[in-house]
Design a protein around this motif. Structure first.
Motif, PDB file in Angstrom:
ATOM      1  N   UNK A  85      -3.964   7.416   6.538  1.00 40.96           N
ATOM      2  CA  UNK A  85      -3.710   8.844   6.769  1.00 40.96           C
ATOM      3  C   UNK A  85      -2.575   9.333   5.876  1.00 40.96           C
ATOM      4  N   UNK A  86      -1.584   8.442   5.659  1.00 41.87           N
ATOM      5  CA  UNK A  86      -0.439   8.850   4.830  1.00 41.87           C
ATOM      6  C   UNK A  86      -0.773   8.826   3.339  1.00 41.87           C
ATOM      7  N   UNK A  87      -1.883   8.209   2.990  1.00 39.54           N
ATOM      8  CA  UNK A  87      -2.222   8.071   1.566  1.00 39.54           C
ATOM      9  C   UNK A  87      -3.228   9.111   1.079  1.00 39.54           C
ATOM     10  N   UNK A  88      -3.721   9.935   2.004  1.00 39.49           N
ATOM     11  CA  UNK A  88      -4.770  10.875   1.600  1.00 39.49           C
ATOM     12  C   UNK A  88      -4.283  11.909   0.591  1.00 39.49           C
ATOM     13  N   UNK A  89      -2.992  12.161   0.589  1.00 38.81           N
ATOM     14  CA  UNK A  89      -2.436  13.102  -0.400  1.00 38.81           C
ATOM     15  C   UNK A  89      -1.519  12.370  -1.380  1.00 38.81           C
ATOM     16  N   UNK A  90      -1.860  11.142  -1.645  1.00 33.18           N
ATOM     17  CA  UNK A  90      -1.021  10.324  -2.537  1.00 33.18           C
ATOM     18  C   UNK A  90      -1.033  10.872  -3.959  1.00 33.18           C
ATOM     19  N   UNK A  91       0.001  10.495  -4.726  1.00 32.28           N
ATOM     20  CA  UNK A  91       0.089  10.965  -6.121  1.00 32.28           C
ATOM     21  C   UNK A  91      -0.988  10.358  -7.014  1.00 32.28           C
ATOM     22  N   UNK A  92      -1.533   9.204  -6.599  1.00 31.14           N
ATOM     23  CA  UNK A  92      -2.554   8.531  -7.408  1.00 31.14           C
ATOM     24  C   UNK A  92      -3.958   8.914  -6.928  1.00 31.14           C
ATOM     25  N   UNK A  93      -4.812   9.307  -7.875  1.00 29.95           N
ATOM     26  CA  UNK A  93      -6.172   9.686  -7.512  1.00 29.95           C
ATOM     27  C   UNK A  93      -6.956   8.473  -6.980  1.00 29.95           C
ATOM     28  N   UNK A  94      -6.701   7.303  -7.603  1.00 31.53           N
ATOM     29  CA  UNK A  94      -7.419   6.104  -7.167  1.00 31.53           C
ATOM     30  C   UNK A  94      -7.057   5.757  -5.725  1.00 31.53           C
ATOM     31  N   UNK A  95      -5.775   5.853  -5.386  1.00 25.13           N
ATOM     32  CA  UNK A  95      -5.339   5.552  -4.013  1.00 25.13           C
ATOM     33  C   UNK A  95      -5.906   6.597  -3.055  1.00 25.13           C
ATOM     34  N   UNK A  96      -5.876   7.855  -3.465  1.00 25.63           N
ATOM     35  CA  UNK A  96      -6.464   8.931  -2.643  1.00 25.63           C
ATOM     36  C   UNK A  96      -7.930   8.653  -2.342  1.00 25.63           C
ATOM     37  N   UNK A  97      -8.674   8.340  -3.402  1.00 24.78           N
ATOM     38  CA  UNK A  97     -10.111   8.103  -3.235  1.00 24.78           C
ATOM     39  C   UNK A  97     -10.363   6.913  -2.318  1.00 24.78           C
ATOM     40  N   UNK A  98      -9.588   5.848  -2.537  1.00 23.54           N
ATOM     41  CA  UNK A  98      -9.744   4.659  -1.698  1.00 23.54           C
ATOM     42  C   UNK A  98      -9.451   5.002  -0.240  1.00 23.54           C
ATOM     43  N   UNK A  99      -8.351   5.704  -0.024  1.00 22.21           N
ATOM     44  CA  UNK A  99      -7.957   6.037   1.352  1.00 22.21           C
ATOM     45  C   UNK A  99      -9.004   6.924   2.018  1.00 22.21           C
ATOM     46  N   UNK A 115       0.830  -1.217   0.000  1.00 21.95           N
ATOM     47  CA  UNK A 115       0.000   0.000   0.000  1.00 21.95           C
ATOM     48  C   UNK A 115       0.860   1.262   0.000  1.00 21.95           C
ATOM     49  N   UNK A 116       2.007   1.193   0.650  1.00 22.52           N
ATOM     50  CA  UNK A 116       2.837   2.399   0.770  1.00 22.52           C
ATOM     51  C   UNK A 116       4.027   2.392  -0.186  1.00 22.52           C
ATOM     52  N   UNK A 117       4.063   1.415  -1.079  1.00 20.17           N
ATOM     53  CA  UNK A 117       5.221   1.321  -1.985  1.00 20.17           C
ATOM     54  C   UNK A 117       5.336   2.579  -2.851  1.00 20.17           C
ATOM     55  N   UNK A 118       6.550   3.131  -2.931  1.00 20.09           N
ATOM     56  CA  UNK A 118       6.711   4.335  -3.756  1.00 20.09           C
ATOM     57  C   UNK A 118       6.763   4.042  -5.252  1.00 20.09           C
ATOM     58  N   UNK A 119       6.797   2.774  -5.638  1.00 20.28           N
ATOM     59  CA  UNK A 119       6.920   2.450  -7.067  1.00 20.28           C
ATOM     60  C   UNK A 119       5.800   1.545  -7.590  1.00 20.28           C
ATOM     61  N   UNK A 120       4.987   0.993  -6.712  1.00 22.49           N
ATOM     62  CA  UNK A 120       3.965   0.028  -7.123  1.00 22.49           C
ATOM     63  C   UNK A 120       2.826   0.712  -7.882  1.00 22.49           C
ATOM     64  N   UNK A 121       2.138  -0.031  -8.774  1.00 24.98           N
ATOM     65  CA  UNK A 121       1.009   0.489  -9.542  1.00 24.98           C
ATOM     66  C   UNK A 121      -0.184   0.809  -8.646  1.00 24.98           C
ATOM     67  N   UNK A 122      -0.997   1.767  -9.082  1.00 23.30           N
ATOM     68  CA  UNK A 122      -2.083   2.258  -8.227  1.00 23.30           C
ATOM     69  C   UNK A 122      -3.166   1.203  -7.986  1.00 23.30           C
ATOM     70  N   UNK A 123      -3.393   0.278  -8.930  1.00 23.29           N
ATOM     71  CA  UNK A 123      -4.455  -0.715  -8.742  1.00 23.29           C
ATOM     72  C   UNK A 123      -4.102  -1.640  -7.588  1.00 23.29           C
ATOM     73  N   UNK A 124      -2.841  -2.043  -7.528  1.00 24.73           N
ATOM     74  CA  UNK A 124      -2.386  -2.930  -6.460  1.00 24.73           C
ATOM     75  C   UNK A 124      -2.411  -2.189  -5.127  1.00 24.73           C
ATOM     76  N   UNK A 125      -1.970  -0.946  -5.137  1.00 20.53           N
ATOM     77  CA  UNK A 125      -1.926  -0.183  -3.878  1.00 20.53           C
ATOM     78  C   UNK A 125      -3.322   0.083  -3.340  1.00 20.53           C
TER      79      UNK A 125
END
Lengths: 545, 190
Positions: B137-151, B107-117
């Motif tokens: 909490x650390x993912x709310x401002x993530x670079x990926x919109x999908x991860x942000x929305x999920x978080x 979930x916190x990988x800096x290189x993993x694809x957004x679908x997996x995260x």
């Protein structure tokens, strides 16, 4: 064509009835004939790499050991990033990307390379390439596949399995991998005289297993070349998947004609180029070729020279246009099958001939609705998947009468980009709808609901819009490819959309081998049986003109 | 609507040289039990993926965690991407410290694809809500919109109760007609 004095074109029986009503009108009789309205060359891939969606061939790079030149030349890292990585390795082992948290610029580059590199705490198994031995596969002959692989673990590679998808039922060939083969990273899978393949497209799905349970898979498509050594085969235009087909007669109301699109493939198993004469002879038969009734026939000259490459395939497309009053129009209009026969002659006098069944197909339309953002490549992959889904259905004589492209952008979609419950799925159907008689297909960013990846409003879904059952939704099946580009998995998505639309049209789960309606995504195939065809026939969104 | 009285007959099967079947050739996996286990796991992971099927009550067990971790690390072939995400989801159903650690890493990988995260974030919430709150909490401002929305959604309402918010639901019910999605132009080729 039978011409009515008031300008309308009518069929034969209607003409007699009209003549009886108006015997004094001035009538003229003109027989309509089928013409070839278009003919054009199609691009063709090499016979040993025939698939658009084959696995890419590449070698994994060990980030802990790679030299600076390897990092820059093989992976394309900038010199600064390569130096930064080597510097980081001096102070600590790069066990995972988390170990590089302080190297932000490097991480940006590694993000694109995540599918090509591995870290110190990883032990990947990876199939580098699969190639037919001797490069080509020939019909009616034994053949072999060479599987090249990388193994970064002490655990040994023990089993290789090849699933063969071809015109007949899929079959599997497995073998144990010897210690010597495991050590040298190469194993050969042989297909003996009991398992020859006919001319045409074949897909090999290769799986390699290690004795700790690790698996690697690879897909390679090839065109089986004729060993006789020249052949001509016909398929529906644009055919890109394996299987057996009919060509479809498409009714075009604006011109009152049936259009039959057909692809001609000439395969050459010789090591030299074969020149063909430009004359193409065609026949449409009601019943079997030679044994039924000849409906119409003709010939035309191909606009340019035809040279079939050595060990290769030449592809061309032909459109037959049959106006009302023509023989072919009449047979299509009666919903009867025909057989198309096309023959051509090589410059050296060899005659090659191919046949295919032609019929009017059942048709439905889809509204492909993207929910949320899709990248340019994801967009292209989505419509490749829809095209492949159409081809899966066409193998059972069901086609698409239209694809309406829609989008609900991120701002408007809100929480619907992620489907996480049945309630949310039905809310989506209730809130959004396309007011036409096509099936609404919502392609969402992700399903996060009990491991599901697709759902349909009902079995069958309603033949009207409105309410909480009028559509299907699927997970867009996204992944990041070896170049770091966001992609959709075309094959999986094609079957997923086909499966959920199948539910909407009235199909239940059916656990027959290779059937599209299997509940398990892992062993689902492209098959639909005749009973399933009869089941979808009465759906209100189905048209059979 | 197609007229069911005009259903055309079953087309004759095409003639395939040598027939339409070829015999499969299998090897015994008696000496390679883990390979057999892996194949069975693959099938279980992809079973019941359509929401009309009944999910297995116990698709994975504690002993599968090591294999599940292996599946989730097989990121080099596109053909395995669905299997990989299903494995991530199933890790969220097994109470295992190794599994939780692995999910945090993904979930916190800096290189993993957004679908997996995104899938790892959701799985983490179901297996360990306490740990996941810190991660989310650390993912709310993530670079990926999908991860942000999920978080954002997981942190707001918790897994299992992820319906739309009541205000949204009321607003939806007030709406009389469903909206039509916008039409797209010609597709762009990437």
């Amino acid at each position: 064509m039978y011409g009515h004095p008031r300008g309308a074109n009518v069929g034969c029986l209607q003409w007699i009835a009209a003549w009886r009503r108006e015997p004094d009108a001035r009538w003229h009789v003109k027989m309509a004939r089928t013409t070839v309205s278009r003919r054009f060359r199609l691009t063709s891939a090499a016979a040993d790499r025939y698939g658009e969606f084959d696995s890419p061939s590449f070698t994994l790079v060990d980030l802990q050991r790679a030299s600076q030149s390897m990092l820059t030349s093989m992976l394309g890292l900038t010199a600064a990033s390569a130096r930064s990585l080597i510097e980081a390795r001096r102070t600590q082992s790069v066990t995972s990307p988390h170990a590089l948290a302080d190297h932000r610029r490097l991480l940006v580059e590694l993000r694109k390379l995540h599918g090509r590199v591995f870290y110190a705490n990883e032990e990947p198994l990876h199939i580098v390439n699969v190639v037919p031995r001797g490069r080509f596969v020939f019909s009616r002959r034994p053949f072999a596949l060479d599987v090249e692989f990388q193994n970064a673990s002490d655990a040994r590679v023990v089993v290789v399995a090849v699933t063969v998808l071809w015109a007949g039922h899929p079959f599997v060939v497995e073998r144990l991998v010897s210690a010597a083969d495991a050590k040298r990273g190469r194993v050969t899978v042989r297909f003996d005289r009991k398992r020859p393949l006919p001319v045409g497209r074949v897909e090999f799905q290769v799986a390699l297993y290690r004795d700790d349970g690790a698996e690697s898979v690879f897909r390679r498509t090839a065109y089986v070349l004729p060993s006789n050594p020249l052949s001509l085969s016909l398929s529906p235009a644009g055919a890109r998947i394996t299987g057996t087909w009919s060509a479809r007669g498409d009714y075009h109301p604006e011109s009152d004609t049936f259009l039959t699109e057909c692809e001609i493939d000439i395969a050459n198993g010789d090591a030299g180029v074969v020149s063909m004469n430009r004359r193409v002879n065609w026949e449409f038969w009601d019943g079997g070729v030679g044994s039924g009734t000849l409906v119409e026939s003709g010939s035309f000259d191909w606009p340019g020279p035809i040279n079939v490459p050595a060990h290769g395939v030449w592809r061309g497309a032909v459109w037959f246009s049959s106006p009302r009053g023509s023989g072919i129009f009449g047979v299509y209009d009666r919903k009867e099958d025909m057989a198309i026969s096309v023959s051509m002659t090589a410059a050296d006098g060899r005659v090659v001939r191919g046949e295919i069944t032609a019929r009017v197909m059942l048709a439905y339309g889809v509204n492909i609705i993207k929910v949320g953002d899709f990248g340019a490549q994801e967009h292209a992959d989505l419509y490749d998947a829809v095209d492949q889904m159409r081809q899966i259905m066409e193998q059972r004589d069901i086609t698409l009468r239209g694809v309406d492209r829609r989008i609900i952008n991120n701002a408007a979609a809100g929480s619907y980009t992620i489907v996480n419950s049945e309630t949310e799925f039905r809310d989506l159907l209730e809130d959004w709808s396309v007011p036409n008689d096509f099936v609404d297909v919502y392609v969402v960013q992700q399903f996060q609901w009990s491991g599901y990846n697709g759902y349909a409003g009902d079995i069958p879904g309603p033949a009207s819009k409105g309410g909480r059952k009028d559509g299907v939704a699927v997970d867009k099946s996204g992944y990041t490819d070896v170049s770091g580009t966001a992609r959709l998995q075309v094959g999986t998505l094609a079957q997923l959309i086909g499966h959920e639309v199948g539910h909407y049209l009235g199909l239940q789960h059916l656990e027959d081998t290779n059937n599209l309606m299997r509940s398990n995504t892992g062993n689902r195939g492209p098959d639909l049986n005749y009973t399933q065809y009869r089941t979808v026939f009465p759906h209100g969104f189905m048209v059979y003109q | 609507m197609a007229n069911p009285k005009r259903i055309p007959p079953k087309p004759p099967p095409p003639v395939i040289p040598g027939g339409k079947t070829r015999p499969s050739l299998r090897v015994s996996l008696a000496k390679h039990r883990i390979v057999a286990q892996r194949r069975a796991l693959n099938l279980r992971l992809l079973s019941a993926t359509c929401a009309f099927s009944t999910p297995s009550p116990d698709p994975v067990r504690l002993r599968d965690v090591e294999l599940l971790r292996k599946v989730t690390s097989e990121r080099f072939a596109a053909e395995q991407s669905l299997l990989r995400i299903q494995a991530v989801r199933q890790l969220g159903r097994v109470q295992s410290l190794e599994g939780v650690n692995h999910l945090v890493g993904l979930a916190t990988s800096p290189v993993e694809g957004e679908y997996v995260r995104a899938a790892a974030s959701a799985a983490l919430m179901s297996v360990s809500p306490q740990i996941s709150q810190v991660v989310l909490a650390s993912l709310k401002r993530d670079r990926s919109r999908l991860v942000q929305q999920t978080a954002a959604r997981l942190a707001g309402v918790g897994y299992g109760a992820l319906g739309k918010r009541p205000t949204e639901r009321r607003a939806r019910k007030r709406r009389r007609k469903s909206r039509a999605p916008a039409q797209e132009g010609q597709p762009r080729r990437g």
